[in-house]
Motif scaffolding. Structure first.
Motif, PDB file in Angstrom:
ATOM      1  N   THR A 390       0.838  -1.187   0.000  1.00 19.70           N
ATOM      2  CA  THR A 390       0.000   0.000   0.000  1.00 19.70           C
ATOM      3  C   THR A 390       0.878   1.244   0.000  1.00 19.70           C
ATOM      4  O   THR A 390       2.061   1.194   0.334  1.00 19.70           O
ATOM      5  N   TYR A 391       0.268   2.357  -0.384  1.00 19.28           N
ATOM      6  CA  TYR A 391       1.013   3.611  -0.461  1.00 19.28           C
ATOM      7  C   TYR A 391       0.102   4.765  -0.067  1.00 19.28           C
ATOM      8  O   TYR A 391      -1.102   4.750  -0.313  1.00 19.28           O
ATOM      9  N   TYR A 392       0.696   5.768   0.580  1.00 23.95           N
ATOM     10  CA  TYR A 392      -0.054   6.935   1.022  1.00 23.95           C
ATOM     11  C   TYR A 392       0.950   8.036   1.344  1.00 23.95           C
ATOM     12  O   TYR A 392       2.161   7.792   1.419  1.00 23.95           O
ATOM     13  N   CYS A 393       0.440   9.243   1.536  1.00 21.88           N
ATOM     14  CA  CYS A 393       1.318  10.385   1.821  1.00 21.88           C
ATOM     15  C   CYS A 393       1.091  10.919   3.236  1.00 21.88           C
ATOM     16  O   CYS A 393      -0.016  10.851   3.768  1.00 21.88           O
ATOM     17  N   ARG A 394       2.139  11.448   3.818  1.00 23.87           N
ATOM     18  CA  ARG A 394       2.046  12.054   5.154  1.00 23.87           C
ATOM     19  C   ARG A 394       1.523  13.492   5.018  1.00 23.87           C
ATOM     20  O   ARG A 394       2.263  14.473   5.188  1.00 23.87           O
ATOM     21  N   MET A 395       0.246  13.595   4.721  1.00 21.36           N
ATOM     22  CA  MET A 395      -0.361  14.907   4.495  1.00 21.36           C
ATOM     23  C   MET A 395      -0.339  15.778   5.744  1.00 21.36           C
ATOM     24  O   MET A 395      -0.404  17.010   5.663  1.00 21.36           O
ATOM     25  N   TYR A 396      -0.199  15.165   6.920  1.00 23.13           N
ATOM     26  CA  TYR A 396      -0.202  15.971   8.144  1.00 23.13           C
ATOM     27  C   TYR A 396       0.951  16.979   8.154  1.00 23.13           C
ATOM     28  O   TYR A 396       0.849  18.036   8.798  1.00 23.13           O
ATOM     29  N   GLU A 397       2.053  16.681   7.439  1.00 25.72           N
ATOM     30  CA  GLU A 397       3.166  17.634   7.396  1.00 25.72           C
ATOM     31  C   GLU A 397       2.746  18.924   6.696  1.00 25.72           C
ATOM     32  O   GLU A 397       3.057  20.033   7.163  1.00 25.72           O
ATOM     33  N   ALA A 398       2.028  18.782   5.576  1.00 26.25           N
ATOM     34  CA  ALA A 398       1.542  19.965   4.860  1.00 26.25           C
ATOM     35  C   ALA A 398       0.487  20.696   5.686  1.00 26.25           C
ATOM     36  O   ALA A 398       0.428  21.937   5.699  1.00 26.25           O
ATOM     37  N   LYS A 399      -0.364  19.935   6.391  1.00 21.41           N
ATOM     38  CA  LYS A 399      -1.392  20.561   7.210  1.00 21.41           C
ATOM     39  C   LYS A 399      -0.774  21.367   8.358  1.00 21.41           C
ATOM     40  O   LYS A 399      -1.316  22.402   8.776  1.00 21.41           O
ATOM     41  N   PHE A 400       0.347  20.895   8.875  1.00 21.69           N
ATOM     42  CA  PHE A 400       1.041  21.644   9.925  1.00 21.69           C
ATOM     43  C   PHE A 400       1.472  23.013   9.397  1.00 21.69           C
ATOM     44  O   PHE A 400       1.308  24.034  10.084  1.00 21.69           O
ATOM     45  N   LEU A 401       1.985  23.038   8.180  1.00 29.15           N
ATOM     46  CA  LEU A 401       2.411  24.307   7.580  1.00 29.15           C
ATOM     47  C   LEU A 401       1.229  25.253   7.393  1.00 29.15           C
ATOM     48  O   LEU A 401       1.310  26.441   7.718  1.00 29.15           O
ATOM     49  N   LEU A 561      11.101  28.143   6.575  1.00 27.94           N
ATOM     50  CA  LEU A 561      11.878  27.550   7.666  1.00 27.94           C
ATOM     51  C   LEU A 561      11.279  26.218   8.108  1.00 27.94           C
ATOM     52  O   LEU A 561      11.991  25.215   8.273  1.00 27.94           O
ATOM     53  N   LEU A 562       9.963  26.192   8.284  1.00 29.65           N
ATOM     54  CA  LEU A 562       9.296  24.964   8.726  1.00 29.65           C
ATOM     55  C   LEU A 562       9.361  23.888   7.645  1.00 29.65           C
ATOM     56  O   LEU A 562       9.542  22.704   7.948  1.00 29.65           O
ATOM     57  N   ARG A 563       9.206  24.277   6.375  1.00 26.98           N
ATOM     58  CA  ARG A 563       9.288  23.303   5.284  1.00 26.98           C
ATOM     59  C   ARG A 563      10.670  22.655   5.253  1.00 26.98           C
ATOM     60  O   ARG A 563      10.796  21.443   5.067  1.00 26.98           O
ATOM     61  N   LYS A 564      11.697  23.459   5.448  1.00 26.54           N
ATOM     62  CA  LYS A 564      13.058  22.923   5.440  1.00 26.54           C
ATOM     63  C   LYS A 564      13.260  21.928   6.578  1.00 26.54           C
ATOM     64  O   LYS A 564      13.862  20.868   6.395  1.00 26.54           O
ATOM     65  N   ALA A 565      12.728  22.239   7.766  1.00 24.08           N
ATOM     66  CA  ALA A 565      12.870  21.349   8.925  1.00 24.08           C
ATOM     67  C   ALA A 565      12.124  20.036   8.698  1.00 24.08           C
ATOM     68  O   ALA A 565      12.620  18.948   9.020  1.00 24.08           O
ATOM     69  N   LEU A 566      10.922  20.121   8.131  1.00 24.27           N
ATOM     70  CA  LEU A 566      10.136  18.917   7.863  1.00 24.27           C
ATOM     71  C   LEU A 566      10.775  18.070   6.766  1.00 24.27           C
ATOM     72  O   LEU A 566      10.823  16.841   6.857  1.00 24.27           O
ATOM     73  N   SER A 567      11.281  18.711   5.735  1.00 23.66           N
ATOM     74  CA  SER A 567      11.852  17.992   4.594  1.00 23.66           C
ATOM     75  C   SER A 567      13.151  17.275   4.953  1.00 23.66           C
ATOM     76  O   SER A 567      13.494  16.261   4.350  1.00 23.66           O
ATOM     77  N   SER A 568      13.867  17.797   5.936  1.00 24.12           N
ATOM     78  CA  SER A 568      15.121  17.172   6.358  1.00 24.12           C
ATOM     79  C   SER A 568      14.914  16.203   7.514  1.00 24.12           C
ATOM     80  O   SER A 568      15.883  15.650   8.043  1.00 24.12           O
ATOM     81  N   ASP A 569      13.648  16.008   7.907  1.00 25.85           N
ATOM     82  CA  ASP A 569      13.296  15.136   9.037  1.00 25.85           C
ATOM     83  C   ASP A 569      13.921  15.594  10.351  1.00 25.85           C
ATOM     84  O   ASP A 569      14.127  14.796  11.269  1.00 25.85           O
ATOM     85  N   ASP A 570      14.225  16.897  10.440  1.00 31.05           N
ATOM     86  CA  ASP A 570      14.772  17.447  11.679  1.00 31.05           C
ATOM     87  C   ASP A 570      13.669  17.827  12.666  1.00 31.05           C
ATOM     88  O   ASP A 570      13.951  18.146  13.827  1.00 31.05           O
ATOM     89  N   PHE A 571      12.433  17.795  12.210  1.00 35.43           N
ATOM     90  CA  PHE A 571      11.329  18.244  13.050  1.00 35.43           C
ATOM     91  C   PHE A 571      10.104  17.381  12.784  1.00 35.43           C
ATOM     92  O   PHE A 571       9.816  17.024  11.638  1.00 35.43           O
ATOM     93  N   ASN A 572       9.387  17.054  13.859  1.00 30.94           N
ATOM     94  CA  ASN A 572       8.138  16.315  13.732  1.00 30.94           C
ATOM     95  C   ASN A 572       7.065  17.078  14.518  1.00 30.94           C
ATOM     96  O   ASN A 572       7.268  17.385  15.697  1.00 30.94           O
ATOM     97  N   PRO A 573       5.919  17.396  13.887  1.00 33.24           N
ATOM     98  CA  PRO A 573       4.870  18.146  14.597  1.00 33.24           C
ATOM     99  C   PRO A 573       4.380  17.459  15.860  1.00 33.24           C
ATOM    100  O   PRO A 573       3.885  18.125  16.777  1.00 33.24           O
ATOM    101  N   PHE A 574       4.526  16.125  15.911  1.00 34.28           N
ATOM    102  CA  PHE A 574       4.004  15.383  17.058  1.00 34.28           C
ATOM    103  C   PHE A 574       5.098  15.048  18.064  1.00 34.28           C
ATOM    104  O   PHE A 574       5.220  13.924  18.532  1.00 34.28           O
TER     105      PHE A 574
END
Length: 635
Positions: A390-401, A561-574
């Motif tokens: 199965t495949y899906y996207c982590r849309m919560y990252e975009a929703k955080f932004l 700034l937040l996009r860069k942190a999420l894209s590099s896996d340096d930050f998780n909203p949860f």
């Protein structure tokens, strides 16, 4: 004759006794009084005369007779004792006339403990009986949401109310409800005597074939296995299937049962795996030079934004792979004809099949079992099947932004959020938006509404609450153009778009197809005893946010700034501290929720105003997908 049989039963008891002693286990019958000494009983219910499954009878009510029997109910006293003579006489009587008198028992956690009739049970078990009849009193423990066994038992009680069946057990929450939906069509349909008889016949047939295949060696229950079987092949079809065909089907799907007993049956692949192939690797592991790929949708690109997005993804891979790829799409496929459509696509020569909605998952699984050489993937989340991926996207990252953008722009500390289906991943999207908003505005409240709930005038509700900034669906429907998508501001009933979360299905399809072409696909499954679920986010390029030029420069910098942190896996909203609406601490300082907990999230953040709807609150069109993928408290 009976003396010789007693001697055999005695040896069986001695064997069980010494086996358990050597393992450091209690060798005698469990005693209910001991179990209840540290259990709070909520209710006691007289069930009357009940057919009691012998394999559910596990102990005795009091200490009085426990040491006369080994843990398997076989005798431990010599044949020349009074006990031995009574057992032998009872054996002769039951062999001649069957069980004459009912036993008396307590039922606790769907296990039975004998008050009167221990020897009758012992003889019946020795004779390989199926059940005994007896008068039963049910002891119901106080409900404890933190005790998985108690939660599962309460699900059994609901099941028992409508079926009267006590001979099956499940190991996982939700299974009783799922069985009721498959067999009876709903969770509140009271089974008729004919339905009970048909089910018992099917269960006994399945049990016989399953155990003949070695099912007793697995840690799952027979009911677990049967539920997996009818999920794939259908209950009605099983009723028509002869034993040899059931046996053949079990051979085909045996990996499903092996997967079911894994503590972590799903392997989440959070990042695409890249691999460089040298000349030697290419010679040893040749890969296809060209692929034929079919995309199968339940709606059309003209009527569905979801299908439109996947068709954009198909156009992307056609452009990327050019002559190495040939694709086709099949639209408006129903649940009823999905298997035939997939089967036809395979016979037309397609090597890879993408089915783009959870509703097509069951047909995808059945087709994958029947065609093991074809790669079949279904777009869904949290699916534990070994034969498909199965495949899906982590849309919560975009929703955080977008939440951070909305929080920065809000003028009255109130935001609106319109969700659609209460399914896996949706609560994560809502909470990520709320957490993003709170990151820049600690006073912010997010008012949650559901587009699939009956009789709700969402925009009137938002108007009355003074809510102007709203998060809505991620895509527009081609046939019904609207500006009410993504994050927008309502200016006198005219939406002004500010940011748009996007699903880059093309990127996901490109990387999956590339893994097949370069051989990485096979290595991901090598030796794995888990289902493979791709769940990619910003770091893989699978999701992003498109921002309007209307955003203030400071907000744009924050997003960057937040996009860069999420894209590099340096930050998780949860990452904690996280609090729910009830004030519960879901994660402590600097602790981050696991991907599995994010997927199965069934709680709402403390700054969310609203609730996850029940199944009864939803429109009829929404119920099928929620039944397939609904979060726990949406059932």
């Amino acid at each position: 004759m009976s003396t010789a049989e007693y001697e055999k039963a005695y040896r069986m008891g001695q064997k069980e006794y010494h086996y358990r002693l050597n393992r450091g286990e209690y060798p005698y019958l469990p005693v209910l009084d001991d179990l209840l000494s540290h259990t709070e009983i909520e209710t006691r219910t007289d069930l009357g005369l009940v057919d009691i499954p012998l394999d559910m009878i596990v102990g005795t009510s009091t200490q009085g007779r426990t040491t006369a029997f080994a843990a398997n109910f076989m005798p431990l006293l010599k044949d020349n004792t009074e006990f031995g003579m009574k057992w032998s006489n009872l054996y002769d009587s039951m062999l001649d006339m069957g069980q004459r008198d009912p036993v008396k028992a307590y039922e606790f956690m769907n296990r039975f403990y004998i008050v009167e009739g221990n020897k009758r049970v012992s003889v019946s078990k020795y004779l390989n009986g199926v059940s005994v009849y007896g008068t039963v009193t049910r002891m119901v423990p106080k409900y404890d949401a933190n005790d998985e066994d108690v939660v599962l038992y309460y699900e059994f009680l609901d099941f028992y109310k409508v079926t009267g069946i006590n001979y099956i057990e499940f190991s996982k929450e939700g299974s009783f409800k799922k069985l009721l939906e498959i067999v009876g069509g709903s969770t509140d349909h009271v089974w008729t005597q004919d339905e009970k008889a048909l089910f018992r016949s099917a269960y006994l047939l399945f049990s016989k074939e399953y155990e003949a295949k070695g099912g007793k060696k697995l840690s799952i229950t027979k009911a677990d296995a049967m539920l997996s079987y009818i999920t794939i092949y259908g209950y009605e079809q099983m009723l028509k299937t002869p034993a040899p065909e059931v046996r053949a089907n079990l051979t085909k799907i045996w990996d499903e049962f092996l997967l079911h007993q894994e503590e972590e049956p799903i392997a989440l692949v959070m990042q695409p795996k890249e691999e460089k192939r040298n000349l030697l690797t290419k010679i040893i592991s040749p890969t296809p030079s060209k692929l034929r790929v079919a995309f199968i949708h339940d709606k059309s690109a003209k009527t569905s934004a979801w299908t439109y997005g996947h068709e954009l993804g198909r156009a992307h891979v056609n452009q990327v792979f050019k002559d190495r790829l040939e694709t086709c799409c099949i639209e408006n496929v129903t649940v009823e004809n999905a298997y035939e459509v997939i089967d036809l696509a395979i016979h037309d020569g397609n090597d890879v099949i993408f089915t783009t909605t959870p509703q097509l998952r069951a047909a995808s699984l059945k087709a994958a079992i029947d065609h093991p050489d074809v790669k079949i993937l279904n777009c869904s989340l949290n699916t534990a099947h070994r034969y498909i991926r199965t495949y899906y996207c982590r849309m919560y990252e975009a929703k955080f932004l977008t939440g951070a953008i909305a929080g920065a722009l809000s003028e009255n500390d109130r935001l609106g959020y319109i969700a659609d289906y209460p399914i896996y991943g949706m609560a994560a999207n809502i909470n990520a938006f709320a957490l993003g908003a709170r990151l820049v505005n600690p006073r912010i409240k997010v008012y949650l509404e559901w587009s699939t709930v009956k009789n709700r005038n969402i925009y009137q509700i938002f108007h009355d609450e003074g809510i102007n900034y709203i998060s809505n669906k991620e895509m527009i429907t081609p046939q019904h153009l609207s500006r009410q998508f993504g994050l927008y501001y309502m200016n006198d009933d005219h939406p002004v778009n500010l940011a748009m979360p996007v699903w880059h299905w093309g990127v996901m399809y490109e990387k999956i197809i590339k893994s097949i072409l370069n051989g990485t696909w096979n290595k991901e499954a090598s030796g794995a005893a888990q289902a493979i679920n791709y769940w990619w986010g910003m770091s893989a390029g699978a999701v992003d946010v498109i921002c309007s030029e209307k955003l203030p420069i400071g907000t744009k910098r924050l997003v960057s700034l937040l996009r860069k942190a999420l894209s590099s896996d340096d930050f998780n909203p949860f990452t904690g501290p996280l609090y729910s609406q009830e004030g519960s601490v879901l994660a402590k300082d600097y602790d981050t929720l696991s991907p599995e907990k994010i997927i199965k999230m069934d709680w709402l953040a403390e700054n969310v105003v609203g609730a996850i709807p029940s199944l009864d609150d939803l429109t009829d069109e929404a119920k099928p997908i929620v039944l397939l993928q609904g979060v726990k408290n949406a059932d």
